[in-house]
Design an enzyme around this catalytic site. Sequence first.
Site, PDB file in Angstrom:
ATOM      1  N   ILE A  12       0.826  -1.215   0.000  1.00  0.00           N
ATOM      2  CA  ILE A  12       0.000   0.000   0.000  1.00  0.00           C
ATOM      3  C   ILE A  12       0.858   1.262   0.000  1.00  0.00           C
ATOM      4  O   ILE A  12       0.423   2.314  -0.482  1.00  0.00           O
ATOM      5  CB  ILE A  12      -1.010  -0.021   1.170  1.00  0.00           C
ATOM      6  CG1 ILE A  12      -2.185   0.920   0.872  1.00  0.00           C
ATOM      7  CG2 ILE A  12      -0.342   0.316   2.499  1.00  0.00           C
ATOM      8  CD1 ILE A  12      -3.387   0.703   1.759  1.00  0.00           C
ATOM      9  N   ASP A  35       1.144  -0.465   9.416  1.00  0.00           N
ATOM     10  CA  ASP A  35       1.389   0.797  10.137  1.00  0.00           C
ATOM     11  C   ASP A  35       2.885   1.146  10.119  1.00  0.00           C
ATOM     12  O   ASP A  35       3.283   2.269   9.765  1.00  0.00           O
ATOM     13  CB  ASP A  35       0.881   0.610  11.578  1.00  0.00           C
ATOM     14  CG  ASP A  35       0.772   1.889  12.371  1.00  0.00           C
ATOM     15  OD1 ASP A  35       0.969   2.975  11.785  1.00  0.00           O
ATOM     16  OD2 ASP A  35       0.494   1.803  13.581  1.00  0.00           O
ATOM     17  N   TYR A 122      -4.242  -7.864  14.730  1.00  0.00           N
ATOM     18  CA  TYR A 122      -5.488  -7.796  15.491  1.00  0.00           C
ATOM     19  C   TYR A 122      -6.368  -9.041  15.343  1.00  0.00           C
ATOM     20  O   TYR A 122      -7.395  -9.158  16.001  1.00  0.00           O
ATOM     21  CB  TYR A 122      -6.278  -6.523  15.151  1.00  0.00           C
ATOM     22  CG  TYR A 122      -5.747  -5.283  15.839  1.00  0.00           C
ATOM     23  CD1 TYR A 122      -4.652  -5.342  16.718  1.00  0.00           C
ATOM     24  CD2 TYR A 122      -6.325  -4.036  15.634  1.00  0.00           C
ATOM     25  CE1 TYR A 122      -4.161  -4.198  17.354  1.00  0.00           C
ATOM     26  CE2 TYR A 122      -5.844  -2.888  16.275  1.00  0.00           C
ATOM     27  CZ  TYR A 122      -4.769  -2.979  17.134  1.00  0.00           C
ATOM     28  OH  TYR A 122      -4.302  -1.847  17.759  1.00  0.00           O
TER      29      TYR A 122
HETATM   30  N1  AR6 Z   1       0.804  -3.076   2.271  1.00  0.00           N
HETATM   31  C1  AR6 Z   1      -0.424  -3.653   2.343  1.00  0.00           C
HETATM   32  N2  AR6 Z   1      -0.786  -4.503   3.311  1.00  0.00           N
HETATM   33  C2  AR6 Z   1       0.114  -4.787   4.266  1.00  0.00           C
HETATM   34  C3  AR6 Z   1       1.421  -4.226   4.282  1.00  0.00           C
HETATM   35  C4  AR6 Z   1       1.751  -3.332   3.221  1.00  0.00           C
HETATM   36  N3  AR6 Z   1       2.946  -2.745   3.140  1.00  0.00           N
HETATM   37  N4  AR6 Z   1       2.084  -4.708   5.373  1.00  0.00           N
HETATM   38  C5  AR6 Z   1       1.243  -5.547   6.010  1.00  0.00           C
HETATM   39  N5  AR6 Z   1       0.055  -5.603   5.339  1.00  0.00           N
HETATM   40  P1  AR6 Z   1      -1.670  -5.358  10.424  1.00  0.00           P
HETATM   41  P2  AR6 Z   1      -4.062  -4.890  12.080  1.00  0.00           P
HETATM   42  C6  AR6 Z   1      -1.163  -6.377   5.652  1.00  0.00           C
HETATM   43  O1  AR6 Z   1      -1.109  -6.288  11.446  1.00  0.00           O
HETATM   44  O2  AR6 Z   1      -4.407  -6.331  12.079  1.00  0.00           O
HETATM   45  C7  AR6 Z   1       0.169  -2.618  13.985  1.00  0.00           C
HETATM   46  O3  AR6 Z   1       1.266  -2.881  14.803  1.00  0.00           O
HETATM   47  C8  AR6 Z   1      -1.044  -7.563   6.557  1.00  0.00           C
HETATM   48  O4  AR6 Z   1      -0.526  -8.672   5.850  1.00  0.00           O
HETATM   49  O5  AR6 Z   1      -0.759  -4.382   9.786  1.00  0.00           O
HETATM   50  O6  AR6 Z   1      -5.152  -3.887  11.845  1.00  0.00           O
HETATM   51  C9  AR6 Z   1      -0.617  -1.376  14.432  1.00  0.00           C
HETATM   52  O7  AR6 Z   1       0.205  -0.413  15.033  1.00  0.00           O
HETATM   53  C10 AR6 Z   1      -2.488  -7.766   6.958  1.00  0.00           C
HETATM   54  O8  AR6 Z   1      -3.185  -8.470   5.930  1.00  0.00           O
HETATM   55  O9  AR6 Z   1      -2.913  -4.502  11.014  1.00  0.00           O
HETATM   56  C11 AR6 Z   1      -1.612  -1.941  15.384  1.00  0.00           C
HETATM   57  O10 AR6 Z   1      -1.075  -2.081  16.675  1.00  0.00           O
HETATM   58  C12 AR6 Z   1      -3.048  -6.347   6.997  1.00  0.00           C
HETATM   59  O11 AR6 Z   1      -2.059  -5.543   6.350  1.00  0.00           O
HETATM   60  C13 AR6 Z   1      -1.910  -3.333  14.821  1.00  0.00           C
HETATM   61  O12 AR6 Z   1      -0.753  -3.700  14.081  1.00  0.00           O
HETATM   62  C14 AR6 Z   1      -3.301  -5.810   8.381  1.00  0.00           C
HETATM   63  O13 AR6 Z   1      -2.325  -6.285   9.300  1.00  0.00           O
HETATM   64  C15 AR6 Z   1      -3.077  -3.299  13.874  1.00  0.00           C
HETATM   65  O14 AR6 Z   1      -3.380  -4.606  13.478  1.00  0.00           O
END
Ligand code: AR6
Length: 171
Positions: A12, A35, A122
Amino acid sequence: MESKITFVKGDITLQDTDAIVNAANSSLLGGGGVDGAIHRAAGPKLDEECRKIGGCPTGQAVITTGGNLKAKYVIHTVGPVWHGGTLNEPDLLASCYINSLKLADENGIKTIAFPSISTGAYGYPVEQAAHIAVKTVSDYLKNNIAIEEVRFVLFSDRDYQVYVKAYKELK
Ligand code: AR6
């Protein structure tokens, strides 16, 4: 069914949409997953703006500039932690999408990219989250003519397939 919803497998942080959405935590101070990637790519200006905002409750959204990203804006939303589905997780997840789209509208954003909110750290089951994501966005766009594209950016083949399937099942 509107043709405004698209799906790509990818990172993203590289999207050329007007805004990208961050799956943040309520401190807005950064973290892992998407994030961490967004904060690294955007640079210190994002940290500074987030610190000034001070935080964001679950289900709500806030907006900052995009720093060094191609996207002009980052919309930060805080998804629910999955506790088994009995603590209002579906409504909170839907609120993330709705409040992000409202902020996009208010800021004249025409194109926006979403990650799969809540399905990483999460722990939200991706099939259920995908259904809520595509249904909520699709319903929102039925009453909206300003937003031209909502792009779901999925990080894995499997997530990509799950989202595309959820969208097909809406029709
Ligand atoms: N581009 C697109 N998607 C991604 C990328 C990227 N560069 N990197 C990871 N994903 P998560 P949550 C995907 O854990 O569950 C953080 O520490 C990943 O594979 O990022 O909402 C925050 O600070 C997954 O499918 O978010 C919060 O504490 C999706 O993004 C917590 O994690 C969401 O995974 C939020 O958890």
